[in-house]
Design an enzyme around this catalytic site. Sequence first.
Site, PDB file in Angstrom:
ATOM      1  N   ASP A  64       0.851  -1.196   0.000  1.00 18.14           N
ATOM      2  CA  ASP A  64       0.000   0.000   0.000  1.00 18.14           C
ATOM      3  C   ASP A  64       0.887   1.247   0.000  1.00 18.14           C
ATOM      4  O   ASP A  64       2.048   1.182   0.397  1.00 18.14           O
ATOM      5  CB  ASP A  64      -0.878   0.034   1.265  1.00 18.14           C
ATOM      6  CG  ASP A  64      -1.999  -1.003   1.231  1.00 18.14           C
ATOM      7  OD1 ASP A  64      -2.221  -1.628   0.182  1.00 18.14           O
ATOM      8  OD2 ASP A  64      -2.654  -1.166   2.274  1.00 18.14           O
ATOM      9  N   ARG A 122      -0.967  -0.663  -8.749  1.00 19.21           N
ATOM     10  CA  ARG A 122      -2.362  -0.296  -8.476  1.00 19.21           C
ATOM     11  C   ARG A 122      -2.470   1.236  -8.489  1.00 19.21           C
ATOM     12  O   ARG A 122      -1.757   1.915  -7.759  1.00 19.21           O
ATOM     13  CB  ARG A 122      -2.763  -0.808  -7.093  1.00 19.21           C
ATOM     14  CG  ARG A 122      -4.148  -0.327  -6.634  1.00 19.21           C
ATOM     15  CD  ARG A 122      -4.307  -0.394  -5.096  1.00 19.21           C
ATOM     16  NE  ARG A 122      -4.012  -1.704  -4.569  1.00 19.21           N
ATOM     17  CZ  ARG A 122      -3.549  -1.914  -3.322  1.00 19.21           C
ATOM     18  NH1 ARG A 122      -3.348  -0.910  -2.490  1.00 19.21           N
ATOM     19  NH2 ARG A 122      -3.305  -3.131  -2.912  1.00 19.21           N
TER      20      ARG A 122
HETATM   21  P1  FAD Z   1     -14.416   8.380  -5.306  1.00 19.89           P
HETATM   22  O1  FAD Z   1     -13.664   9.354  -6.146  1.00 19.89           O
HETATM   23  O2  FAD Z   1     -14.407   8.557  -3.832  1.00 19.89           O
HETATM   24  O3  FAD Z   1     -15.914   8.334  -5.786  1.00 19.89           O
HETATM   25  C1  FAD Z   1     -16.228   8.248  -7.183  1.00 19.89           C
HETATM   26  C2  FAD Z   1     -17.500   7.429  -7.361  1.00 19.89           C
HETATM   27  O4  FAD Z   1     -17.270   6.058  -6.986  1.00 19.89           O
HETATM   28  C3  FAD Z   1     -18.666   7.880  -6.503  1.00 19.89           C
HETATM   29  O5  FAD Z   1     -19.354   8.963  -7.093  1.00 19.89           O
HETATM   30  C4  FAD Z   1     -19.500   6.594  -6.450  1.00 19.89           C
HETATM   31  O6  FAD Z   1     -20.186   6.418  -7.651  1.00 19.89           O
HETATM   32  C5  FAD Z   1     -18.437   5.518  -6.355  1.00 19.89           C
HETATM   33  N1  FAD Z   1     -18.111   5.238  -4.928  1.00 19.89           N
HETATM   34  C6  FAD Z   1     -16.993   5.591  -4.256  1.00 19.89           C
HETATM   35  N2  FAD Z   1     -17.028   5.171  -2.981  1.00 19.89           N
HETATM   36  C7  FAD Z   1     -18.205   4.524  -2.822  1.00 19.89           C
HETATM   37  C8  FAD Z   1     -18.853   3.877  -1.720  1.00 19.89           C
HETATM   38  N3  FAD Z   1     -18.285   3.812  -0.509  1.00 19.89           N
HETATM   39  N4  FAD Z   1     -20.072   3.333  -1.927  1.00 19.89           N
HETATM   40  C9  FAD Z   1     -20.669   3.388  -3.129  1.00 19.89           C
HETATM   41  N5  FAD Z   1     -20.104   4.002  -4.218  1.00 19.89           N
HETATM   42  C10 FAD Z   1     -18.901   4.568  -4.066  1.00 19.89           C
HETATM   43  N6  FAD Z   1      -5.406   4.951  -0.988  1.00 19.89           N
HETATM   44  C11 FAD Z   1      -4.117   5.228  -0.695  1.00 19.89           C
HETATM   45  O7  FAD Z   1      -3.758   6.384  -0.499  1.00 19.89           O
HETATM   46  N7  FAD Z   1      -3.196   4.219  -0.587  1.00 19.89           N
HETATM   47  C12 FAD Z   1      -3.508   2.914  -0.837  1.00 19.89           C
HETATM   48  O8  FAD Z   1      -2.641   2.039  -0.741  1.00 19.89           O
HETATM   49  C13 FAD Z   1      -4.849   2.616  -1.211  1.00 19.89           C
HETATM   50  N8  FAD Z   1      -5.214   1.349  -1.489  1.00 19.89           N
HETATM   51  C14 FAD Z   1      -6.491   1.114  -1.948  1.00 19.89           C
HETATM   52  C15 FAD Z   1      -6.831  -0.177  -2.376  1.00 19.89           C
HETATM   53  C16 FAD Z   1      -8.077  -0.412  -2.932  1.00 19.89           C
HETATM   54  C17 FAD Z   1      -8.428  -1.793  -3.401  1.00 19.89           C
HETATM   55  C18 FAD Z   1      -9.027   0.658  -3.035  1.00 19.89           C
HETATM   56  C19 FAD Z   1     -10.383   0.434  -3.627  1.00 19.89           C
HETATM   57  C20 FAD Z   1      -8.708   1.903  -2.570  1.00 19.89           C
HETATM   58  C21 FAD Z   1      -7.448   2.159  -2.030  1.00 19.89           C
HETATM   59  N9  FAD Z   1      -7.105   3.438  -1.583  1.00 19.89           N
HETATM   60  C22 FAD Z   1      -5.789   3.679  -1.254  1.00 19.89           C
HETATM   61  C23 FAD Z   1      -8.144   4.490  -1.405  1.00 19.89           C
HETATM   62  C24 FAD Z   1      -8.236   5.426  -2.607  1.00 19.89           C
HETATM   63  O9  FAD Z   1      -7.111   6.261  -2.656  1.00 19.89           O
HETATM   64  C25 FAD Z   1      -9.496   6.313  -2.527  1.00 19.89           C
HETATM   65  O10 FAD Z   1      -9.410   7.120  -1.381  1.00 19.89           O
HETATM   66  C26 FAD Z   1     -10.817   5.573  -2.461  1.00 19.89           C
HETATM   67  O11 FAD Z   1     -10.800   4.416  -3.257  1.00 19.89           O
HETATM   68  C27 FAD Z   1     -11.959   6.485  -2.957  1.00 19.89           C
HETATM   69  O12 FAD Z   1     -11.805   6.802  -4.307  1.00 19.89           O
HETATM   70  P2  FAD Z   1     -12.642   6.066  -5.473  1.00 19.89           P
HETATM   71  O13 FAD Z   1     -11.820   6.126  -6.731  1.00 19.89           O
HETATM   72  O14 FAD Z   1     -12.997   4.685  -5.036  1.00 19.89           O
HETATM   73  O15 FAD Z   1     -13.977   6.860  -5.652  1.00 19.89           O
END
Ligand code: FAD
Length: 279
Positions: A107, A158
Site C-alpha cells: 500500500d 495499483r
Molecule cells: P471516489 O472518487 O471517492 O468516488 C467516485 C465514485 O465512486 C462515486 O461517485 C461513487 O459512484 C463511487 N463510490 C466511491 N465510494 C463509494 C462507496 N463507498 N459506496 C458506493 N459508491 C462509491 N489509498 C491510498 O492512499 N493508498 C492505498 O494504498 C490505497 N489502497 C487502496 C486499495 C483499494 C483496493 C481501493 C479500492 C482503494 C485504495 N485506496 C488507497 C483508497 C483510494 O485512494 C481512494 O481514497 C478511495 O478508493 C476512494 O476513491 P474512489 O476512486 O474509489 O472513488
Amino acid sequence: MIPPIASNFVAGETPAAAIEHAEQTSTRDVGCILNLLGEHYEERPPADADADEYVELVADIATSPATACVSVKPSQIGLDLGDDVFAENLERIAMAGAEHDVFVWVDMEDHTTTDATLDAVEELGHATDGNVGVCVQANLKRTPEDLERLAEVPGKVRLVKGAYDEPKSVAYKKKARVDEQYRDLLEYMFREFDDGVAVGSHDPEMISFARDLHAEYGTPYEVQMLMGVRESAQFDLASDDVEVWQYVPYGDKWFQYFYRRVRERKSNALFALRAVLTG
Ligand code: FAD
C-alpha cells in the site's frame, strides 16, 4: 468479537477468518487481497510481529483453495522506525510470497513515505521477478514520474486516487483535477505497462474508462475494490469476465477502520445507524 455491522467491511479478527472469507468470495470468481489491520508502529516488536504474521499468512493462503494475495502497509512493518527496518521486513514477506507463489502488494501511505516505498519495491520487484506490486496515488503531482520509473520494474501497479490529506505543494486538491490525472495515468499505464494494470477504484466512470483502454491496447487489467463497498458491482464485473479483487481487512484493530468507512459516506452511516436502531 466484531459486531455484525462492522463485519460488512472487515472479514474477522484472525487470519483463518480472512482466508475463510476469501474461500467464499473465490467461489464467485472474485479474488481477495488480505490486509492485516495495523499502522504506524513506533516500536520494533509489533512491526516484526505483523511481518511474521504476513509470512505465515502467505503460507496459509498457498495451502487453501482461496484465490488470495496480501497487501502490506509500510508503516505497519517498520517504516516509521527506519527505511532499513521496513525494507528488511518487506523482503521477508516478499520472499515468502515468491516461495509460495502468493502476490505481495505494498500500500502507499502519505507523500513522505513514497521514496522509501518505491525504493524497496523496485529492488524486490527485480528480486522476485515481479511478484511484488505497489500502489500509486493520482492526487500526487509526482506520480507521472514515479510511473515512468515503475514501467521499468517487473510487477503490477495499483492506481488509486489517494486517501491522504496532502499539502497543496505536492498534491492536487480538487476532485476534478485528481480525476483528470487519474484518467491520464490510467491511459499511460495501459500504453506502457506489460505486467498489467490494477484499477483501485469504486468509480464507475474510471472502471468503464479502463474497459475502453483495455479494448484499445489489449493490456491485461484487474479492478480492485474494498470489501463492503459496491459488492454487487464487484460480482457483476466478475461475471462479465473482468478480473476482480476485493481488498479485505482483518485483525483486532478493526474499529478504527470501520469508523473511517462509516464516516466517509452518508449511505454507510445511515446503514450503521439503522443496524444499531434495529438491534
Ligand atoms: P471516489 O472518487 O471517492 O468516488 C467516485 C465514485 O465512486 C462515486 O461517485 C461513487 O459512484 C463511487 N463510490 C466511491 N465510494 C463509494 C462507496 N463507498 N459506496 C458506493 N459508491 C462509491 N489509498 C491510498 O492512499 N493508498 C492505498 O494504498 C490505497 N489502497 C487502496 C486499495 C483499494 C483496493 C481501493 C479500492 C482503494 C485504495 N485506496 C488507497 C483508497 C483510494 O485512494 C481512494 O481514497 C478511495 O478508493 C476512494 O476513491 P474512489 O476512486 O474509489 O472513488
